[in-house]
Write an enzyme that holds these catalytic residues in place. Structure first.
Site, mmCIF file in Angstrom:
data_model
loop_
_atom_site.group_PDB
_atom_site.id
_atom_site.type_symbol
_atom_site.label_atom_id
_atom_site.label_comp_id
_atom_site.label_asym_id
_atom_site.label_seq_id
_atom_site.Cartn_x
_atom_site.Cartn_y
_atom_site.Cartn_z
ATOM 1 N N HIS A 154 3.584 -6.998 10.978
ATOM 2 C CA HIS A 154 3.303 -6.919 9.548
ATOM 3 C C HIS A 154 4.534 -7.144 8.679
ATOM 4 C CE1 HIS A 154 0.694 -6.272 6.238
ATOM 5 N NE2 HIS A 154 1.310 -5.182 5.817
ATOM 6 N N SER A 208 1.530 -7.853 1.557
ATOM 7 C CA SER A 208 0.510 -6.942 2.050
ATOM 8 C C SER A 208 -0.491 -6.630 0.924
ATOM 9 C CB SER A 208 1.160 -5.676 2.628
ATOM 10 O OG SER A 208 0.217 -4.905 3.346
ATOM 11 N N GLN A 209 -0.637 -5.376 0.521
ATOM 12 C CA GLN A 209 -1.532 -5.088 -0.604
ATOM 13 C C GLN A 209 -1.131 -5.895 -1.827
ATOM 14 O OE1 GLN A 209 -3.143 -1.029 -2.532
ATOM 15 N NE2 GLN A 209 -1.007 -1.407 -3.016
ATOM 16 N N ASP A 267 0.314 -9.383 13.887
ATOM 17 C CA ASP A 267 0.126 -8.400 12.811
ATOM 18 C C ASP A 267 -1.184 -7.638 13.037
ATOM 19 O OD1 ASP A 267 -0.128 -6.946 10.475
ATOM 20 O OD2 ASP A 267 0.216 -8.651 9.133
ATOM 21 N N TYR A 302 0.827 -1.201 0.000
ATOM 22 C CA TYR A 302 0.000 0.000 0.000
ATOM 23 C C TYR A 302 0.869 1.261 0.000
ATOM 24 C CZ TYR A 302 -4.360 2.489 1.194
ATOM 25 O OH TYR A 302 -5.480 3.283 1.196
#
Length: 320
Positions: A300, A185-186, A271, A91
């Protein structure tokens, strides 16, 4: 500290996300609309001072015929088509500089590094705009165009990502039969979406993936970026049902149900950004061969370099 369910419960958790009856039709129509535009993938060699790798500046046609940027990195002097890793970023990150992110090409693969429309403000720069209007939103991307599934930001981005795989396959240095996708992640959420939309990938690596199990994520974490959904609905109180109906078309859980390529996933039990239950929701619904590594004491960052090692092993096995 732990942010979610115990691991024994995570292994069984499957999510309450709905599977829209016209999910497949919506995405088939979206991709067919994009296919009206030629890919026009153009790769131009750039000199960025590297002696062991060759780098190409790539432009291809994404959603609505809009130009999307990417880097193609390959071992210096590569001639034969190479197994290829298509990467999607986290992100706020863009494709960065030509001389960054050298792992995959250094491993001997072609590396197609897709820029993310409108992003490039968090850790790496971007070169692709988001050519679309939007109604009121919380700053970020989670609520951009969330009024409808047609206008939602991730419809454009996921379409770009599917087109990125096709664009990579159209290049001479890419072995179109050996293409895998990777993201963290994203980027991991995008990789899962592509896995559900592109049926013949060689491998998928989704590290602590975002964009999974929206109904749970939006109420169990106040960390950004999921927090954007809560901020939006705290003011737009009467739109909760509408928003959740839209998000069902973009949830990694529903893409996972349609994915058949072997997937390697990771989850971190501490996370707060991508809570582990949301990751396991996608993993437990994944239809293809799958394996997951759990990092009990990580947030994360997941397994960091250990996740790199897992990804290298996954691609080596899948591309053999």
């Amino acid at each position: 500290m732990y942010t979610d369910l115990p691991e024994t419960e995570l292994r069984a958790y499957r999510s309450g996300q709905v599977d829209p009856a016209d999910f497949d039709a919506f995405w088939a129509d979206t991709l067919a609309e994009a296919d009206r535009y030629p890919l026009n993938a153009i790769a131009t060699r750039v000199d960025c001072g590297l002696s062991t790798l060759d780098v190409f500046d790539v432009t291809f046609t994404g959603f609505a015929g809009q130009p999307i940027k990417a880097w193609l990195r390959v071992p210096a002097g590569a001639g034969a088509p190479l197994p290829t890793v298509v990467q999607f970023h986290g992100y706020g990150r863009g494709r960065g500089q030509a001389f960054e992110n050298l792992l995959w090409a250094s491993a001997g693969y072609a590396h197609f590094d897709m820029d993310l429309r409108g992003q490039g403000f968090s850790g790496s720069t971007g070169d692709t705009g988001d050519d679309a209007g939007s109604g009121p939103q919380v700053p970020g991307f989670m609520t951009r165009g969330i009024e409808s599934r047609e206008t939602y930001y991730y419809r454009r981005l996921f379409t770009d990502a599917v087109r990125a795989v096709a664009a990579a396959r159209s290049l001479e240095l890419v072995d179109s039969a050996r293409v895998g996708v990777v993201g963290r992640s994203q980027g991991g959420g995008i990789a899962l979406a592509v896995a559900g939309l592109v049926p013949d990938l060689a491998a998928v690596v989704a590290r602590v993936p975002f964009l999974c199990d929206f109904p749970r994520a939006s109420v169990i974490t106040d960390a950004l970026p999921y927090r954007e959904l809560g901020q939006y609905l705290a003011t737009n109180r009467l739109r909760a049902t509408q928003v959740n109906d839209v998000l069902a078309y973009f949830d990694g859980v529903n893409f996972a149900k349609r994915a058949t390529a072997p997937v390697t996933m990771t989850a971190a039990l501490m996370d707060p950004i991508c809570p582990p239950s949301t990751v396991f929701a996608a993993y437990n619904n994944y239809a293809g061969p799958k394996q997951i590594t759990v990092w009990p004491y990580n947030g994360h960052e997941g397994g960091a370099w250990e996740d790199d090692a897992l990804a290298l092993r996954a691609f080596s096995e899948s591309f053999a």
